[in-house]
Scaffold this active site. Structure first.
Site, PDB file in Angstrom:
ATOM      1  N   GLY A   6       0.519   0.833   3.333  1.00 36.50           N
ATOM      2  CA  GLY A   6       1.649   1.746   3.447  1.00 36.50           C
ATOM      3  C   GLY A   6       1.384   2.989   2.623  1.00 36.50           C
ATOM      4  O   GLY A   6       0.620   2.951   1.655  1.00 36.50           O
ATOM      5  N   GLN A  42       2.873  10.705  -1.788  1.00 37.95           N
ATOM      6  CA  GLN A  42       1.609  10.212  -2.341  1.00 37.95           C
ATOM      7  C   GLN A  42       0.422  11.091  -1.943  1.00 37.95           C
ATOM      8  O   GLN A  42      -0.676  10.939  -2.487  1.00 37.95           O
ATOM      9  CB  GLN A  42       1.352   8.772  -1.898  1.00 37.95           C
ATOM     10  CG  GLN A  42       2.332   7.785  -2.533  1.00 37.95           C
ATOM     11  CD  GLN A  42       2.020   6.368  -2.119  1.00 37.95           C
ATOM     12  OE1 GLN A  42       2.405   5.945  -1.043  1.00 37.95           O
ATOM     13  NE2 GLN A  42       1.294   5.646  -2.948  1.00 37.95           N
ATOM     14  N   CYS A 101      -0.211  -0.407  -5.440  1.00 36.31           N
ATOM     15  CA  CYS A 101       0.190   0.920  -4.979  1.00 36.31           C
ATOM     16  C   CYS A 101      -1.014   1.845  -5.061  1.00 36.31           C
ATOM     17  O   CYS A 101      -1.723   1.848  -6.070  1.00 36.31           O
ATOM     18  CB  CYS A 101       1.315   1.442  -5.879  1.00 36.31           C
ATOM     19  SG  CYS A 101       1.903   3.073  -5.409  1.00 36.31           S
ATOM     20  N   LEU A 102      -1.245   2.632  -4.007  1.00 35.84           N
ATOM     21  CA  LEU A 102      -2.398   3.531  -3.998  1.00 35.84           C
ATOM     22  C   LEU A 102      -2.299   4.587  -5.104  1.00 35.84           C
ATOM     23  O   LEU A 102      -3.310   5.151  -5.496  1.00 35.84           O
ATOM     24  CB  LEU A 102      -2.537   4.199  -2.628  1.00 35.84           C
ATOM     25  CG  LEU A 102      -2.846   3.246  -1.462  1.00 35.84           C
ATOM     26  CD1 LEU A 102      -2.896   4.020  -0.148  1.00 35.84           C
ATOM     27  CD2 LEU A 102      -4.146   2.485  -1.694  1.00 35.84           C
ATOM     28  N   HIS A 122       9.317  -0.784  -0.901  1.00 38.45           N
ATOM     29  CA  HIS A 122       8.373  -0.135  -1.822  1.00 38.45           C
ATOM     30  C   HIS A 122       8.164   1.331  -1.412  1.00 38.45           C
ATOM     31  O   HIS A 122       8.209   2.228  -2.255  1.00 38.45           O
ATOM     32  CB  HIS A 122       7.044  -0.914  -1.791  1.00 38.45           C
ATOM     33  CG  HIS A 122       5.923  -0.298  -2.568  1.00 38.45           C
ATOM     34  ND1 HIS A 122       5.296  -0.942  -3.612  1.00 38.45           N
ATOM     35  CD2 HIS A 122       5.287   0.914  -2.441  1.00 38.45           C
ATOM     36  CE1 HIS A 122       4.335  -0.145  -4.107  1.00 38.45           C
ATOM     37  NE2 HIS A 122       4.307   0.983  -3.409  1.00 38.45           N
ATOM     38  N   GLU A 123       7.967   1.568  -0.115  1.00 37.60           N
ATOM     39  CA  GLU A 123       7.694   2.934   0.346  1.00 37.60           C
ATOM     40  C   GLU A 123       8.944   3.821   0.273  1.00 37.60           C
ATOM     41  O   GLU A 123       8.843   5.000  -0.087  1.00 37.60           O
ATOM     42  CB  GLU A 123       7.137   2.919   1.777  1.00 37.60           C
ATOM     43  CG  GLU A 123       5.822   2.157   1.954  1.00 37.60           C
ATOM     44  CD  GLU A 123       4.715   2.598   1.019  1.00 37.60           C
ATOM     45  OE1 GLU A 123       4.729   3.752   0.547  1.00 37.60           O
ATOM     46  OE2 GLU A 123       3.830   1.765   0.733  1.00 37.60           O
ATOM     47  N   HIS A 125       9.396   5.272  -3.045  1.00 32.20           N
ATOM     48  CA  HIS A 125       8.595   6.484  -3.295  1.00 32.20           C
ATOM     49  C   HIS A 125       9.378   7.744  -2.925  1.00 32.20           C
ATOM     50  O   HIS A 125       9.261   8.768  -3.591  1.00 32.20           O
ATOM     51  CB  HIS A 125       7.306   6.469  -2.468  1.00 32.20           C
ATOM     52  CG  HIS A 125       6.179   5.712  -3.102  1.00 32.20           C
ATOM     53  ND1 HIS A 125       5.647   6.054  -4.326  1.00 32.20           N
ATOM     54  CD2 HIS A 125       5.477   4.632  -2.681  1.00 32.20           C
ATOM     55  CE1 HIS A 125       4.661   5.212  -4.619  1.00 32.20           C
ATOM     56  NE2 HIS A 125       4.531   4.334  -3.639  1.00 32.20           N
TER      57      HIS A 125
HETATM   58 ZN   LIG Z   1       3.219   2.753  -3.547  1.00 31.31          ZN
END
Ligand SMILES: [Zn+2]
Length: 172
Positions: free
Chosen positions: A46, A51, A99-100, A141-142, A145
């Site tokens: 995701g 991000q 998480c990236l 989670h997304e 963000h």
């Molecule tokens: Zn993340």
């Protein structure tokens, strides 16, 4: 196809509240494709627009949980524009999240097990669905963000400090 650089902690952009997309256009679709390319290149499931430094309410998700005959994941990316959580279940489920933007760090996070979500797809069409399992976790989670929230905000301060210490070590 373009793989975009990923914004990592402690970049203050990760704390921004992203703005709604007013109209889904060709430009939105081209950006969604870049987000998908970036997600795959980083081996993520995701990615939120912020991000890659864009403060718009756009997510892409592909759990890549279906495999072909050669055991390679079948790509099925989905775009979620202006996603909104309408309701969440009372029961929680815990998942070891990563998480990236916080590379190679993981922690167990408890979230509502299911959630009802409304969004627009990349053609501007509306959808509403009850999500469960990993998709529910990933979606929450997304969407976090888009509101400037990271998974480490959901764990104890002690665990958060540990994650940040390990990350500092990794970067040295
Ligand atoms: Zn993340």
């Amino acid at each position: 196809m373009a793989v975009l650089p990923i914004v990592e902690v402690p970049d203050p952009r990760l704390r921004l509240i992203s703005k709604p997309v007013e109209q889904v256009t060709d430009q939105t679709r081209a950006f969604v494709q870049d987000m998908i390319d970036t997600m795959y290149a980083a081996n993520g499931i995701g990615l939120a627009a912020i991000q890659v430094g864009v403060d718009r309410r756009i997510l892409v998700i592909d759990l890549q949980d279906e495999k072909d005959e050669d055991d390679k994941p079948i790509k099925a990316p989905h775009a979620y524009i202006n996603p909104e959580i309408l309701s969440v279940s009372e029961d929680l489920s815990s998942y070891n999240e990563g998480c990236l933007s916080i590379p190679e760090q993981y922690a167990d996070v408890a979230r509502p097990a299911s959630c009802r979500v409304r969004w627009l797809d990349e053609h501007g069409e509306g959808h509403e669905e009850e999500l469960t399992g990993l998709l529910s976790t990933c979606m929450q989670h997304e969407i976090d963000h888009l509101n400037g929230v990271l998974f480490i905000d959901h764990i104890s301060r002690l665990k958060r400090d540990m994650v940040m210490k390990k990350l500092a070590k990794l970067r040295r």
